[in-house]
Design a protein around this motif. Structure first.
Motif, mmCIF file in Angstrom:
data_model
loop_
_atom_site.group_PDB
_atom_site.id
_atom_site.type_symbol
_atom_site.label_atom_id
_atom_site.label_comp_id
_atom_site.label_asym_id
_atom_site.label_seq_id
_atom_site.Cartn_x
_atom_site.Cartn_y
_atom_site.Cartn_z
ATOM 1 N N LEU A 112 0.815 -1.222 0.000
ATOM 2 C CA LEU A 112 0.000 0.000 0.000
ATOM 3 C C LEU A 112 0.847 1.270 0.000
ATOM 4 C CD1 LEU A 112 -2.826 -1.022 2.509
ATOM 5 C CD2 LEU A 112 -2.945 -0.931 0.005
ATOM 6 N N LEU A 113 2.110 1.157 0.393
ATOM 7 C CA LEU A 113 3.013 2.307 0.354
ATOM 8 C C LEU A 113 3.797 2.368 -0.955
ATOM 9 C CD1 LEU A 113 4.481 2.221 3.985
ATOM 10 C CD2 LEU A 113 3.041 4.030 3.029
ATOM 11 N N LEU A 114 4.365 1.222 -1.371
ATOM 12 C CA LEU A 114 5.271 1.217 -2.522
ATOM 13 C C LEU A 114 4.538 1.353 -3.850
ATOM 14 C CD1 LEU A 114 8.118 1.000 -3.609
ATOM 15 C CD2 LEU A 114 7.916 -1.486 -3.530
ATOM 16 N N THR A 115 3.471 0.592 -4.047
ATOM 17 C CA THR A 115 2.786 0.630 -5.338
ATOM 18 C C THR A 115 2.220 2.010 -5.663
ATOM 19 O OG1 THR A 115 2.291 -1.731 -5.249
ATOM 20 C CG2 THR A 115 0.945 -0.391 -6.722
ATOM 21 N N PRO A 116 1.483 2.655 -4.730
ATOM 22 C CA PRO A 116 1.027 4.018 -5.044
ATOM 23 C C PRO A 116 2.185 4.997 -5.241
ATOM 24 C CG PRO A 116 -0.217 3.121 -3.207
ATOM 25 C CD PRO A 116 0.932 2.192 -3.447
ATOM 26 N N SER A 117 3.309 4.756 -4.569
ATOM 27 C CA SER A 117 4.437 5.690 -4.708
ATOM 28 C C SER A 117 5.013 5.641 -6.114
ATOM 29 C CB SER A 117 5.524 5.388 -3.673
ATOM 30 O OG SER A 117 6.289 4.252 -4.021
ATOM 31 N N VAL A 118 5.227 4.446 -6.649
ATOM 32 C CA VAL A 118 5.813 4.360 -7.993
ATOM 33 C C VAL A 118 4.796 4.780 -9.058
ATOM 34 C CG1 VAL A 118 7.542 2.644 -7.354
ATOM 35 C CG2 VAL A 118 5.310 1.862 -8.163
ATOM 36 N N VAL A 119 3.509 4.486 -8.822
ATOM 37 C CA VAL A 119 2.472 4.933 -9.767
ATOM 38 C C VAL A 119 2.387 6.463 -9.767
ATOM 39 C CG1 VAL A 119 -0.006 4.966 -10.217
ATOM 40 C CG2 VAL A 119 1.123 2.810 -9.675
#
Length: 479
Positions: free
Chosen positions: A212-219
């Motif tokens: 929930l932290l990493l995926t939205p960050s790279v998107v």
């Protein structure tokens, strides 16, 4: 050391089997990377086909990019949970279905939605490919395996321009997507037969908070980068706000990954390894030079030299020839040299290949430009292959899925970010241009900028671990 939830280490395959496995993986990697440029070169035509604005049509590329980046972080967990072979076959299958539906789309929203499905499949292919190759080869043969599977990443963009240009000019736009179908079917058939089997671990839990932290960050980072093409570049609210949010989320993920007691979705500790950390940084900074050149050259040929889309694609073959020359002729010799010298030499060749474009006129000197492109392709290969092999050779079998995912995130965010920066530079230099000569001056200034930015990866190359490039094949699994 592997954790209790890590899948058991698979047996290494024979040399002959490794060659076939690498070729199958390369086939899957080639078609997913080819699709990026084969569609990008046709965006101008597609906005006419669907009677849409350029901004609306851009979502054909942006939707694919966002989906592509979004699934990379979770690919490592999927590989451990269900087995890398099964997930790779699923990814190729999703890309195949997405390609077929894209070719059948009748409206722009349909095409964008199906491109997202393509991106889901394509995004998983790269990290899974590197993970399977690394595990099948073992540290002693990782250089050989990664070289074969990485070659499509260098050739795909150039060949995509040629094929995309030909389809747009002489055929129907639907075949931009239908052309993927037979290649995907071949990859699935050979993958089922040849890829090594491995079983997932049911107890391997997903790091939900990390996801929930990493995926939205790279998107968010990828989306912000895609919005820098506006009039204000990085000053656009739609550009800087998502990028700031992405950086904040990314910092939150790093803190979480370093403090959690469970296996994080991506183990950031691999970046502390000198080979992996410096290699990743070189890859990130290459977005400002080598990847930016792949963006600039087609524009230069079409806007300044007046070339057609198809002829531009043919001219770009010179870059691919330089890459193949390294792969066929130079690679074995380079493997006996200090890896730092090979990488630094590759960056220097790319820089030398840029000079003819910085000094070019509106006509003539075509031979010099082609020689420059050949040098760029040779330099790109001399930089990319050793860095990739060195970064992955320092990982254990258990770290391979997460490390491959981490390296893919760096590559997929670094390349468009570098391109976006150079695009803003070109936009700033050309905004007042009213003549062909002023347009040429803007491109020349941008090429000099890429030359200057190339100094960064050149310097970083000397921070790589000392030793012959061939020694990356004999590195222990822990670096």
């Amino acid at each position: 050391m592997t954790s209790a939830h890590t899948a058991p280490t698979p047996a290494l395959v024979s040399d002959k089997r490794l060659t076939w496995v690498s070729l199958v993986l390369a086939l899957g990697m080639f078609i997913t990377l080819l699709d990026t440029t084969i569609v990008n070169i046709a965006l101008d035509r597609l906005h006419v086909v669907f009677d849409a604005s350029v901004t609306q049509t851009q979502w054909i590329a942006t939707g694919y990019l966002l989906a592509f980046v979004a699934v990379i972080p979770v690919s490592g967990w999927l590989s451990e949970r269900f087995g890398a072979r099964k997930v790779w076959l699923f990814a190729i299958g999703a890309f195949l279905v997405g390609s077929l539906l894209c070719g059948l789309a009748t409206t722009l929203p349909e095409l964008v939605a199906f491109r997202v499905l393509q991106g889901v499949g394509g995004g998983m292919v790269m990290p899974l490919t590197m993970s399977i190759a690394t595990r099948a080869a073992g540290p002693a043969r990782v250089h050989r395996a990664t070289t074969v599977v990485a070659l499509p990443g260098l050739l795909g963009p150039v060949l995509g321009s040629v094929l995309g240009g030909a389809i747009v000019e002489y055929w129907s736009w639907e075949w931009l997507f239908f052309v993927n179908v037979p290649v995907c079917l071949a990859a699935l058939a050979f993958g089922i037969i040849l890829l090594p089997r491995n079983h997932g671990v049911r107890g391997h839990r997903l790091d939900v908070l990390g996801f929930l932290l990493l995926t939205p960050s790279v998107v968010a980072l990828a989306y912000g980068i895609s919005q820098t093409s506006g009039e204000n570049g990085f000053g656009e609210l739609s550009a800087w706000l998502p990028m700031v949010a992405g950086v904040v989320l990314l910092l939150g993920f790093v803190i979480h990954a370093l403090t959690t007691r469970r296996d994080p979705i991506v183990d950031v500790r691999v970046f502390v390894r000198r080979s992996f950390g410096v290699g990743s940084l070189i890859t990130l900074m290459s977005g400002f030079s080598t990847y930016a050149l792949a963006f600039l050259l087609p524009l230069f040929y079409q806007q300044i030299r007046g070339e057609s889309v198809f002829h531009t694609g043919l001219l770009l073959i010179a870059t691919a020839l330089g890459t193949m020359f390294f792969f066929i002729v130079v690679r074995n010799f380079a493997a006996r040299l200090d890896g730092r010298v090979v990488v630094a030499g590759g960056v220097a060749l790319t820089m030398l290949g840029t000079i003819p474009f910085a000094l070019a006129g509106t006509s003539g000197s075509e031979i010099l430009l082609l020689i420059g492109q050949f040098a760029q392709g040779l330099g790109f290969a001399a930089t990319t292959f050793p860095v990739l092999a060195l970064a992955l050779s320092g990982l254990s079998h258990g770290e391979a899925p997460h490390g491959s995912a981490a390296f893919s995130v760096v590559q997929r965010v670094g390349a468009p970010f570098g391109i976006a920066v150079v695009a803003v530079i070109l936009q700033r230099l050309s905004q007042d241009a009213t003549s062909l000569q002023e347009g040429l001056d803007a491109f020349a200034g941008t090429f000099w900028w890429t030359l200057g930015l190339s100094i960064i990866p050149f310097v970083l190359a000397f921070f790589l671990p000392q030793g012959k490039a061939a020694e990356t094949d004999n590195t222990s699994s822990h670096g």
